[in-house]
Scaffold this active site. Structure first.
Site: not given
Length: 488
Positions: A249-252, A256
């Site tokens: 997961f890449e929150p930026r 995603d």
């Protein structure tokens, strides 16, 4: 059997009642050249190249074109929509300016959708879905063929702060459409391979995670099912050449977050394909893959694909070289050593960003037995040695062009001195390095970072020559390269 049933369902959906039994994906693939957009023949396309195509669609029946935003440098971002169905599908490309393969494929798809052929099939499709295309989200980056936008940020890491107008546009369009499916279209490095195989990851997919736990809800599950379906299709045309991105997961990241916001996000990355530097075969695979997915969504047949079809796709690995030389004898300080050499050809843009030349490098050496090459030479029994310098100093590049290069390569000559070198010239199309009049042959040692120019000899005779990372076999006159370098 469970994969045959959805395929038959799709064939019934798209094939005319005439009883034609030809597979729908084969029809897409076989008729591709009819719809390929000829004005977009190279990767380095710019905003000005696609605007006339969008203008033409704006006046075409059934198409709707709306300006939805503006880039930092003032280039318009336009959304192309068609169809009357209840299922919205949103596709955007080139949020990285140097990743244009899917932009080209989008216009091929739009040509197909706007053509008179297959009218009944397309009518049924467009009664089921409404399609929205946002090609070239980062036109300023495309202008100079760079990943980032004019602000210097990666738009694909701007989903939280929305600091860029391009990112703001993507978020606004996604929110206004509330699309059920979103296709995030990119290019990846040509050096990715399908895990533990020598085959390039020509197409890579990902259903991005929407949280750190990598949970699978209905939204992400739909994306996985569509990807599983597309993989089955692409295996027909590029068997073993599909990979899957790591789903950390890449929150930026937009993919995603779009998954998190309720749109089933499908990442498609265009990688490498042998002898396809302009990615035109990969463009065709994008066309087939995306169209197949759109039809599968329109018919609902993707729902019959189990999640295991997604999970079985091998992960991407990065273990490919342009040229790999195995088991060559390297004489050094009076002793012989056996090593492998891994060579990459790096693209360098011309000042106008319309073309490129290669500046090749040795990027690894030693034991490369777990790596692969687009081109691999087993050099057991061959000795690594320095090339020679041509005996004459030539007046200019025009004189270089008159040489018999195969004869020179057969003698192990890899450098030609030139008295009058153009000040701004960096490369030539000749298979030999061009150097200044005072050039002296360097010490015959090779290390990571060096330009790969050398000869391979056997029993004292030159058998192979490598110039700027391209392999030539003088005896059989085999081998070709885009360019050599000018070294001052």
């Amino acid at each position: 059997m469970k994969y045959i049933l959805p395929l038959l369902t799709l064939c019934l959906f798209v094939l005319p009642v005439s009883g034609q039994t030809e597979s729908f994906t084969e029809r897409f693939y076989d008729s591709y050249e009819t719809y390929r957009e000829p004005s977009l023949g190279k990767r380095r396309i710019k905003h000005a190249d696609i605007q006339p195509l969008i203008d033409a669609l704006a006046v075409k029946p059934g198409f709707e074109v709306n300006r939805v935003g503006t880039s930092i440098e003032g280039r318009p971002l336009r959304l192309i929509s068609l169809g009357d169905g209840q299922t919205d599908i949103f596709l955007w490309s080139q949020m990285h300016g140097d990743e244009p393969t899917a932009t080209q494929a989008i216009f091929d798809i739009l040509n197909f959708l706007g053509a008179p052929e297959f009218a009944d099939e397309k009518s049924r499709l467009l009664d089921s879905v409404r399609l929205h295309f946002l090609p070239m989200l980062n036109p300023d980056g495309a202008e100079v063929y760079q990943r980032r936008n004019t602000l210097g940020i990666d738009i694909n890491r701007d989903a939280l702060r929305l600091q860029s107008p391009e990112g703001q546009t993507l978020k606004r369009v996604r929110d206004s459409l509330e699309a059920e499916f979103g296709f995030n279209l990119h290019d990846q490095s040509t050096y990715y391979n399908a895990e533990r195989t020598p085959k390039p990851a020509t197409i890579s997919y990902l259903a991005p995670a929407y949280n750190y736990e990598k949970a699978i809800n209905e939204v992400r599950s739909r994306a996985m099912q569509v990807i599983g379906y597309m993989n089955r299709i692409i295996q027909r045309y590029a068997p073993g050449q599909v990979g899957k991105y790591n789903d950390d997961f890449e929150p930026r990241a937009f993919g995603d977050n779009i998954q998190k916001w309720g749109t089933s996000a499908i990442l498609i990355e265009s990688g490498g394909y042998p002898e396809d530097p302009e990615k035109q075969e990969i463009r065709k695979l994008n066309y087939v893959s995306i169209l197949s997915a759109i039809y599968a969504i329109g018919s609902g047949s993707y729902r019959n694909v189990g999640l295991e079809a997604y999970e079985e796709i091998p992960e991407n690995d990065r273990k490919l070289f342009d040229l790999k030389i195995e088991q060559v004898t390297y004489p050094l300080l009076g002793k012989d050593y056996i090593i492998d050499l891994g060579i990459h050809r790096f693209e360098v843009d011309t000042p106008d960003h319309e073309d490129f030349w290669y500046s090749s490098r040795i990027t690894d050496q030693g034991d490369l037995s777990t790596y692969y090459g687009y081109e691999t030479l087993n050099a057991s029994g061959y000795r690594l040695g320095a090339g020679k310098v041509y005996s004459q100093v030539l007046p200019n590049l025009e004189a270089v062009g008159k040489l018999d290069f195969w004869e020179l390569l057969g003698q192990g000559i890899t450098y030609v001195r030139v008295a009058d070198l153009p000040k701004k010239a960096t490369s030539t199309p000749y298979p030999i390095q061009v150097v200044g009049a005072s050039f002296e042959l360097p010490e015959p040692r090779w290390d990571v970072g060096d330009n790969p120019t050398f000869v391979l000899t056997r029993e004292g005779s030159v058998r192979y020559v490598v110039v700027n990372g391209f392999l030539y076999e003088p005896d059989s006159r085999k081998g070709s390269g885009k360019n050599s370098m000018i070294l001052r």
